[in-house]
Design an enzyme around this catalytic site. Structure first.
Site, PDB file in Angstrom:
ATOM      1  CG  HIS A   1      35.299  35.610  32.336  1.00 62.30           C
ATOM      2  ND1 HIS A   1      36.495  36.423  32.581  1.00 62.30           N
ATOM      3  CD2 HIS A   1      34.756  34.280  33.179  1.00 62.30           C
ATOM      4  CE1 HIS A   1      36.258  35.791  34.287  1.00 62.30           C
ATOM      5  NE2 HIS A   1      35.912  34.764  34.441  1.00 62.30           N
TER       6      HIS A   1
ATOM      7  CG  HIS B   1      35.664  31.247  41.548  1.00 59.20           C
ATOM      8  ND1 HIS B   1      37.040  31.018  42.573  1.00 59.20           N
ATOM      9  CD2 HIS B   1      35.211  31.648  40.492  1.00 59.20           C
ATOM     10  CE1 HIS B   1      37.546  31.973  41.576  1.00 59.20           C
ATOM     11  NE2 HIS B   1      36.842  32.101  40.514  1.00 59.20           N
TER      12      HIS B   1
ATOM     13  CG  HIS C   1      41.495  33.535  39.005  1.00 54.86           C
ATOM     14  ND1 HIS C   1      41.249  34.795  40.155  1.00 54.86           N
ATOM     15  CD2 HIS C   1      40.344  32.963  38.375  1.00 54.86           C
ATOM     16  CE1 HIS C   1      39.996  34.837  39.848  1.00 54.86           C
ATOM     17  NE2 HIS C   1      39.199  34.363  39.140  1.00 54.86           N
TER      18      HIS C   1
ATOM     19  CD  GLU D   1      36.389  36.619  38.366  1.00 54.51           C
ATOM     20  OE1 GLU D   1      35.957  35.531  38.942  1.00 54.51           O
ATOM     21  OE2 GLU D   1      37.224  36.339  37.351  1.00 54.51           O
TER      22      GLU D   1
END
Length: 280
Positions: free
Chosen positions: A194, A60, A12, A241
């Site tokens: 990441h 977030h 995402h 995630e």
């Protein structure tokens, strides 16, 4: 009876939508198989004609602050407007319609199994939710009813991969007991590898990402056995995630058939992947 027609894991990262928009005029051969898989996933998802999307994502800091981050939040609202991610709310983005009846069925089924879920009867959704919906449903995204399920992968302590997988299994049992005649798509979002800060900023582990895409289909128990520290070590702090894909996989049957898989790196210093499956 409810029918689970699709399971998808997808990144995402905010850069994914503009990246794919820039790739749209190109031919599939020019895009390459890793990028083409995202277009194929959207085409395939729309063919499934899902009535409801159960989407597992993480906020977030737009709707939930670090001062209050529940482990698991299930949306039980009639609609979900876009969240303000620091630049104001984009008035051109319509809210997503909710399926509150299905939300409450999930809540009423899963809580007695020992999962202490937070319930949100109003909740705005950020890019973690909107990007996958846009990629997979396109212009039809705002017409599909949704059940958002937010997982804490931001503030320690975070739920383990095993607990996320177990939650998915409980939600799967709930969906299979739902008496309404609806077609349900299940989407797990986030990652892939990441890291946005610290000495390892920019960390991408292509080998692990590609292995994860295979094992989420064929060996999810192996992925559920990895610790939170394992995920951070292998995939970076934000790559953790990926546990949200395990909620999706837990909802699906033990045996599934892979429909497609793709991986592209980098997208905004992030490994971006997609995998689609159906219940066998």
């Amino acid at each position: 009876m409810a029918d689970i027609v699709a399971g998808i894991g997808i990144s995402h990262v905010p850069a994914l939508a503009p990246f794919l928009a820039a790739q749209k005029p190109r031919t599939p051969a020019e895009r390459g198989p890793g990028v083409q898989a995202f277009f194929d996933a959207g085409d395939w998802m729309r063919e499934q004609q899902a009535d409801v999307a159960v989407l597992i994502y993480n906020d977030h800091g737009a709707e939930m602050s670090l001062g209050l981050v529940p482990a698991f939040v299930v949306g039980a609202a009639e609609e979900y407007p876009p969240a303000d991610e620091g630049n104001g709310v984009d008035a051109s983005l319509p809210p997503f319609p909710g399926d509150a009846d299905l939300s409450w069925h999930i809540i009423d089924s899963v809580v007695p199994e020992g999962f202490d879920l937070a319930v949100a009867q109003q909740m705005a959704v950020d890019h973690g939710f909107r990007i996958p919906m846009g990629v997979l449903f396109g212009a039809e995204a705002s017409a599909v009813k949704v059940v958002p399920i937010a997982v804490n992968v931001v503030q320690q302590p975070t739920p383990s991969a095993r607990r996320c997988f177990q939650l998915g299994q409980a939600i799967g049992r709930a969906l299979r007991s739902y008496l309404e005649d609806v077609r349900i798509a299940v989407i797990g979002t986030g990652g892939m590898s990441h890291q946005l800060q610290g000495a390892r900023a920019g960390h991408i582990n292509e080998e692990f990402d590609r292995s994860f895409l295979d094992r989420i289909v064929t060996a999810p128990e192996e992925l559920a056995d990895l610790s939170n520290a394992d995920y951070i070590s292998l995939a970076g702090s934000e790559g953790a995630e990926l546990v949200m894909w395990l909620v999706m996989r837990g909802i699906m049957n033990t045996d599934v058939d892979a429909v497609l898989s793709g991986y592209h790196v980098p997208v905004s210093s992030t490994g971006a992947g997609v995998v689609a499956m159906t219940n066998r």
